[in-house]
Structure formats: structure tokens, C-alpha cells
Design a protein around this motif. Structure first.
Motif, PDB file in Angstrom:
ATOM      1  N   ALA A  95       0.801  -1.237   0.000  1.00  0.00           N
ATOM      2  CA  ALA A  95       0.000   0.000   0.000  1.00  0.00           C
ATOM      3  C   ALA A  95       0.827   1.277   0.000  1.00  0.00           C
ATOM      4  CB  ALA A  95      -0.943  -0.004   1.207  1.00  0.00           C
ATOM      5  N   CYS A  96       1.926   1.285  -0.764  1.00  0.00           N
ATOM      6  CA  CYS A  96       2.689   2.519  -0.914  1.00  0.00           C
ATOM      7  C   CYS A  96       1.784   3.576  -1.544  1.00  0.00           C
ATOM      8  CB  CYS A  96       3.923   2.274  -1.783  1.00  0.00           C
ATOM      9  SG  CYS A  96       5.098   1.097  -1.051  1.00  0.00           S
ATOM     10  N   LYS A  97       1.770   4.762  -0.952  1.00  0.00           N
ATOM     11  CA  LYS A  97       0.770   5.772  -1.307  1.00  0.00           C
ATOM     12  C   LYS A  97       0.896   6.285  -2.733  1.00  0.00           C
ATOM     13  CE  LYS A  97      -0.979   5.639   2.821  1.00  0.00           C
ATOM     14  NZ  LYS A  97      -0.692   6.661   3.815  1.00  0.00           N
TER      15      LYS A  97
ATOM     16  N   SER B 187       5.149   8.469   5.790  1.00  0.00           N
ATOM     17  CA  SER B 187       4.002   9.104   5.141  1.00  0.00           C
ATOM     18  C   SER B 187       3.674   8.468   3.796  1.00  0.00           C
ATOM     19  CB  SER B 187       4.266  10.606   4.942  1.00  0.00           C
ATOM     20  OG  SER B 187       5.225  10.828   3.918  1.00  0.00           O
ATOM     21  N   MET B 188       4.651   7.801   3.177  1.00  0.00           N
ATOM     22  CA  MET B 188       4.457   7.212   1.844  1.00  0.00           C
ATOM     23  C   MET B 188       4.377   5.696   1.854  1.00  0.00           C
ATOM     24  SD  MET B 188       6.867   9.421  -0.728  1.00  0.00           S
ATOM     25  CE  MET B 188       8.404   8.769  -0.074  1.00  0.00           C
TER      26      MET B 188
ATOM     27  N   ASN C 264      -4.054   9.874  -6.620  1.00  0.00           N
ATOM     28  CA  ASN C 264      -3.346  10.275  -5.406  1.00  0.00           C
ATOM     29  C   ASN C 264      -2.774  11.681  -5.601  1.00  0.00           C
ATOM     30  OD1 ASN C 264      -0.625  10.232  -6.423  1.00  0.00           O
ATOM     31  ND2 ASN C 264      -0.580   8.003  -6.218  1.00  0.00           N
TER      32      ASN C 264
ATOM     33  N   TYR D 196       0.213  12.989  -5.336  1.00  0.00           N
ATOM     34  CA  TYR D 196       1.616  13.202  -5.667  1.00  0.00           C
ATOM     35  C   TYR D 196       1.817  13.622  -7.122  1.00  0.00           C
ATOM     36  CZ  TYR D 196       2.291  10.680  -1.278  1.00  0.00           C
ATOM     37  OH  TYR D 196       2.248  10.285   0.023  1.00  0.00           O
TER      38      TYR D 196
END
Length: 357
Positions: free
Chosen positions: A115-117, A236-237, A306, A308
Motif C-alpha cells: 500500500a505505498c501511497k 508518510s508514503m 493520489n 503526488y
């Protein structure tokens, strides 16, 4: 019951199986040659096998390539395929033409629980691990594609897969046994014969498995998806950092280097205003200085769902690392026009990402 995939067997396992069934030990080499060198998938066409062996194999085994649902080819030559597995689940495989040969990025799980953001793969939960034969079949199918592409020049080195990166959907170290069996099969000189130093396994940091991998003392390359220079940013990531923070990760990397005398690659996706500021570059240099490795700076392939965005500080970040004495390269972008980032094509088909395929 359905037939068993012949791709699940290492050479030694196939040899044992055939001997136990009363066949000649040498037959295993012949079968491997037909499948991995001649790309024959019909046992009845393997003319130098005895009739009884052809019948035995045809009745009990199959050598099916994967079924392609979607094939996309980029203007840069990258080919991305969405495959359907035998249970109707889907995975992705990417072929990337390089100056040094044909490189294929393989998938190891259906979905990814890390689940890396920033990653499209993590948008769909893990459904299961891939079996070793399902990973092998990705290489086999890509090789058949190249064989057709270069049918007028079959001796061209570009007519075969030469390099493998285990960096597709899923965390390879979370499917360790099947991944290592896959490596055994594709590395075997009687099969595809892809050298260990032409195979790279990437992990986001499953520390116990990195140490287990180190203890195998193979020549396979190890890449670490680092993507941050401190725990706060990495937390956070990347949720895995809470279980295995950077300090523990670096300890396992040092253990790997001490055990194998091989260097590691630190993968670092540059994300706008998250991990790409000058102070992050200086901090990264300090973090890995003295470790036998180099940094692979990766331009971010944006995922609309997302927050990013791609960094515009890539050159600046690279120059700071070089000034700090850190070996670094900027990875060439592949397939930006065909959803080539990990998991994008599958996520769109599953309706997790916007836009039609």
C-alpha cells in the motif's frame, strides 16, 4: 482436475519426475530444450521424445503461454501487456528495450498489500501470490512475442529477453519461495539461461527476507525501494517503514553486502515537494554514504487518484548527490504514453483508476 503447468518444474524436479515415471533421465533436457529454446508448447510436436512420453505429458501437463487481454506499445518501444491468469485474475508485464538488450519487468502477486501511497498497485488489495509457473510464463510469453517480432532475424540478440527486473505488481519478498523458484528456472542454462547478474529483485524493505536472501549468496542483484531520506517522510508514503524503519532496513542491507560482496541499488522516486528538496538530497547522501551502492533516481509517473506529482528538481537533486560523492543515475522513462507505471493498466481495468483502457 486440470492439467499441471510444466512451467512449475525446475530442471532437477522435472528430471526426478520423469525418472519416477520410468522415463529416461535425459528426457528432461530434451523437454527443456523444446520449451525454453524452441518455444514449442505442444508435447505431440516434440519429435525426439518417445511416443509414450509425449502421451504422458499431453495427458497430464500443459505448456500454455499467458492470455493477453490488452497489449499496448509505446512510441519508445515499450510494450505493456495485461494478462489474464487461469483463474481470470489479471496481472501486468512490461517489456523495455534497452541498449544492452530486452528487459522485462515481471509481476509476483495479484495486487499488493504494501500500500505505498504513490503506487497504483497498492490501490487494489492483494488477492494472492503468483505461483512460480505464472511468473515464468510471463517471460515465456514475452519471449514468444519477441520471437515473432524478429522472425526474419531470429539470431538477433534483441529476439530474446536478456534481463529481468522483479519490480512489477506485488512485493517479491512477500512471495519469496515462488520468486526464488522462478529465478532458478529462468536462470538455468538448459532453459532461458538468463544470467543471475542480469536479474534484479526489488523490495520495499521486508527486512527478514532481505537477510534470508543474503544467506543464499546468489549473484542476483538487489534493489531497495527507498524513496525517502528519513523515517518521517518514508512513514508518510510507505506503511512498511513503520514495521521496518530505515535504521533496520540499512542494517539488513549491510548484512546483505557483507554476506555477498555485492552492491545494492537504492531506488528513489522523486515526488514534487515531498522528498525532492535539496535538504533531502544532502540527507540521503549522509544516510547511505559508505554503503556499497548507488542511487537510481526515478521520475514519478503520476496517478490521478493520489496527490503526488512529478518533481521538477530531478537535475538539481542529481547534481547534489554527485557533489556529495554519491554514485547516482537518472532512470530513463519508459512507456509514459501507455500507462506503464506499475499497476496502472490493471487498476484502470478494475475501475480503480479513471479513464478507459
Amino acid at each position: 482436475m486440470g492439467k499441471t503447468s510444466i512451467f512449475k518444474y525446475t530442471f532437477e524436479e522435472l528430471e526426478t519426475l520423469l525418472v519416477e515415471q520410468g522415463f529416461n533421465k535425459f528426457s528432461a533436457k530434451q523437454v527443456f530444450d523444446w520449451i525454453y529454446v524452441k518455444f514449442e508448447t505442444d508435447f505431440n510436436n516434440m519429435t525426439n521424445l518417445s511416443k509414450s512420453l509425449r502421451e504422458f505429458l499431453s495427458e497430464n501437463y500443459e505448456a500454455k503461454p499467458l492470455n493477453d487481454l490488452v497489449v499496448k506499445e509505446s512510441k519508445d518501444g515499450t510494450i505493456k501487456i495485461l494478462f489474464m491468469l487461469d483463474d481470470s485474475r489479471t496481472i501486468e508485464t512490461v517489456l523495455m528495450p534497452q541498449k544492452y538488450g530486452q528487459s522485462v519487468c515481471v509481476t509476483t502477486q495479484v495486487g499488493c498489500k504494501m500500500a505505498c501511497k504513490f503506487c497504483a498497485s497498492g490501490l487494489i488489495k492483494t488477492e494472492r501470490n503468483l505461483e512460480s509457473d505464472e511468473i515464468v510464463r510471463q517471460i515465456f510469453t514475452m519471449n514468444k512475442l519477441l520471437r515473432e517480432k524478429f522472425k526474419d532475424d531470429p539470431e538477433n540478440p534483441s529476439a530474446r529477453v536478456s534481463h529481468i527486473v522483479v519490480m512489477g505488481i506485488g512485493e517479491p519478498m512477500d512471495n519469496f519461495e515462488n520468486v526464488m523458484k522462478f529465478v532458478n528456472i529462468v536462470n538455468d542454462p538448459k532453459g532461458f539461461g538468463i544470467g543471475a547478474r542480469h536479474i534484479t529483485i526489488s523490495t520495499c524493505g521486508v527486512v527478514p527476507k532481505i537477510k534470508e536472501f543474503a544467506d543464499l549468496k546468489t549473484q542476483i542483484n538487489l534493489a531497495i525501494s527507498l524513496h525517502a531520506s528519513n523515517n518521517e517522510v518514508r512513514n508518510s508514503m510507505m506503511p512498511i517503514n513503520r514495521a521496518f524503519p530505515i535504521e533496520k532496513l540499512l542494517d539488513s542491507i549491510r548484512y546483505y553486502i557483507d554476506s555477498t560482496n555485492r552492491r545494492v541499488t537504492f531506488e528513489y522516486i522523486l515526488i514534487d515537494d515531498v522528498n525532492d528538496r535539496p535538504e533531502h538530497a544532502v540527507e540521503l547522501a549522509k544516510l547511505i554514504r559508505g554503503i556499497n551502492g548507488y542511487v537510481n533516481l526515478i521520475p514519478y509517473n503520476e496517478v490521478e487518484e493520489n496527490p503526488y506529482r512529478k518533481s521538477n528538481r530531478i537535475d538539481e537533486f542529481f547534481k547534489i548527490l554527485k557533489k556529495q560523492g554519491i554514485n547516482a543515475i537518472v532512470r530513463k522513462e519508459f512507456g509514459a504514453d501507455i500507462d506503464a507505471a506499475c499497476g496502472q493498466l490493471r487498476a484502470k481495468r478494475e475501475g480503480v483508476l479513471k479513464n478507459e483502457i
